[in-house]
Design an enzyme around this catalytic site. Structure first.
Site, PDB file in Angstrom:
ATOM      1  N   LYS A  52      46.443 128.735  60.927  1.00  0.00           N
ATOM      2  CA  LYS A  52      46.990 127.725  60.008  1.00  0.00           C
ATOM      3  C   LYS A  52      48.520 127.810  59.975  1.00  0.00           C
ATOM      4  O   LYS A  52      49.208 126.786  60.015  1.00  0.00           O
ATOM      5  CB  LYS A  52      46.397 127.917  58.599  1.00  0.00           C
ATOM      6  CG  LYS A  52      44.920 127.525  58.540  1.00  0.00           C
ATOM      7  CD  LYS A  52      44.211 127.978  57.268  1.00  0.00           C
ATOM      8  CE  LYS A  52      42.718 127.708  57.351  1.00  0.00           C
ATOM      9  NZ  LYS A  52      41.945 128.197  56.200  1.00  0.00           N
ATOM     10  N   GLN A  96      42.778 131.977  51.153  1.00  0.00           N
ATOM     11  CA  GLN A  96      41.702 132.161  52.134  1.00  0.00           C
ATOM     12  C   GLN A  96      40.527 132.886  51.473  1.00  0.00           C
ATOM     13  O   GLN A  96      40.697 133.935  50.851  1.00  0.00           O
ATOM     14  CB  GLN A  96      42.232 132.950  53.340  1.00  0.00           C
ATOM     15  CG  GLN A  96      41.278 132.990  54.519  1.00  0.00           C
ATOM     16  CD  GLN A  96      40.992 131.628  55.147  1.00  0.00           C
ATOM     17  OE1 GLN A  96      41.843 130.750  55.165  1.00  0.00           O
ATOM     18  NE2 GLN A  96      39.787 131.441  55.654  1.00  0.00           N
ATOM     19  N   ASP A 119      43.224 122.444  49.973  1.00  0.00           N
ATOM     20  CA  ASP A 119      41.886 122.834  50.441  1.00  0.00           C
ATOM     21  C   ASP A 119      40.812 121.970  49.774  1.00  0.00           C
ATOM     22  O   ASP A 119      39.654 121.990  50.179  1.00  0.00           O
ATOM     23  CB  ASP A 119      41.617 124.304  50.104  1.00  0.00           C
ATOM     24  CG  ASP A 119      41.516 125.176  51.347  1.00  0.00           C
ATOM     25  OD1 ASP A 119      41.286 124.629  52.439  1.00  0.00           O
ATOM     26  OD2 ASP A 119      41.662 126.403  51.209  1.00  0.00           O
TER      27      ASP A 119
HETATM   28  N1  GUN Z   1      36.952 130.381  54.191  1.00  0.00           N
HETATM   29  C1  GUN Z   1      36.089 129.754  55.016  1.00  0.00           C
HETATM   30  N2  GUN Z   1      36.468 128.460  55.177  1.00  0.00           N
HETATM   31  C2  GUN Z   1      37.573 128.287  54.444  1.00  0.00           C
HETATM   32  C3  GUN Z   1      38.429 127.167  54.209  1.00  0.00           C
HETATM   33  O1  GUN Z   1      38.242 126.049  54.710  1.00  0.00           O
HETATM   34  N3  GUN Z   1      39.477 127.407  53.377  1.00  0.00           N
HETATM   35  C4  GUN Z   1      39.697 128.596  52.807  1.00  0.00           C
HETATM   36  N4  GUN Z   1      40.740 128.710  52.000  1.00  0.00           N
HETATM   37  N5  GUN Z   1      38.930 129.643  52.995  1.00  0.00           N
HETATM   38  C5  GUN Z   1      37.873 129.481  53.814  1.00  0.00           C
END
Ligand code: GUN
Length: 291
Positions: A52, A96, A119
């Site tokens: 990211k 995350q 998100d």
């Molecule tokens: N953990 C698994 N998928 C995601 C996601 O799309 N965003 C975040 N922040 N954590 C995750």
């Protein structure tokens, strides 16, 4: 069978975002900025967050990576989010998941300013999505919708079977596929670990979205000839032929399902790349709203 190529679609999406970012900068001086929080050192989470941050650089976004040891307390993490909420430079905040057990995901997500919730996990974002209002869509479901749009796949009236009911993927997907929009207007069945007769249900699906987190769970006998297959799974399994000793597979038994499918997403190279595209599109949108 046509492969739904996440690499190609996300490359096109990223080039569009990059162009819009340059225009935004030239016109207003605003540079979209994403803050990512990573707690601990779960290898999969490390890889996702690194990817990211790399994508932010590629697109001309600013990025801030905050890393914390698993010893951080819940309150300390909530305070860090408050600081990011108050920082005008920051447009998007991403925490995350999963978080360590002593920290409540819900409390942390609730703390994020909904105008920075790129998100799309905050109850306000999810509530707006449910009502069909404009909001940040969760990145993976958003990426899947963008993928369907790109390939002009019209799911109107189709029977869509979603396997998995997570807040991040399965549950929002049921809303997006059934709402009166394009793509949308599908007839949705939500299946999960307690579903009886799963195979009988999936055999009637025109489109299957597999998000259950179990390697090769969807097998060829579960799939109707000509079905569209969207594989959200990212599972690491042992593979002695690989230097690393392992490889990534989806929730779908790709090798045997692909010959029956009309369209299918590969793993890797499918939905995972679109997730990052969805997140970046949300971050650009947040920056525009923060001018
Ligand atoms: N953990 C698994 N998928 C995601 C996601 O799309 N965003 C975040 N922040 N954590 C995750």
């Amino acid at each position: 069978m046509q492969l739904l190529d996440g690499a190609a679609v996300s490359a096109q999406l990223k080039s569009q975002i990059k162009k819009e970012t340059e225009e935004l900068k030239a016109k207003t001086g605003k540079v979209p900025h994403l803050a990512a929080i990573l707690v601990g050192n779960n290898p999969a989470s490390e890889a996702y967050v690194a990817s990211k941050v790399r994508t932010c650089e590629e697109l001309g976004f600013g990025s801030t990576l905050l890393r914390f040891d698993t010893s951080i307390t819940e309150q300390q993490l909530l305070d860090e989010i408050d600081n990011l909420n108050a920082d005008d430079k920051i447009d998007g905040i991403l925490v995350q998941l999963p978080l360590p057990e002593h920290i409540s995901d819900d409390k942390v997500i609730n703390k994020i300013d909904p105008t920075k919730d790129v998100d799309g996990f905050h109850p306000i974002s999810l509530g707006k999505m449910l009502l069909g209002h404009k909001t940040f869509l969760p990145a993976t479901p958003y990426g899947i919708m963008l993928m369907l749009e790109h390939y002009n796949i019209d799911v109107t009236g189709m029977h869509c079977v979603i396997i998995g009911r997570s807040n991040i993927v399965g549950t929002p997907m049921t809303i997006l596929m059934s709402r009166n929009a394009k793509p949308g207007n599908a007839t949705v069945t939500m299946c999960h670990s307690k579903t009886k007769n799963l195979k009988e249900i999936t055999q009637t699906a025109d489109i299957i979205i597999a998000a259950i987190g179990r390697p090769k769970y969807v097998t060829a006998d579960m799939v109707k000839e000509g079905a569209i297959i969207i594989d959200v799974g990212i599972n690491r399994i042992p593979d002695a032929t690989k230097k690393s000793g392992s490889r990534l597979v989806g929730d779908v038994d790709f090798e045997n399902v692909a010959p029956k499918a009309s369209y299918i997403t590969p793993v890797p190279g499918g939905v995972g790349l679109m997730t990052i595209g969805g997140l970046m599109k949300n971050t650009l949108e947040a920056a525009k709203q923060h001018i």
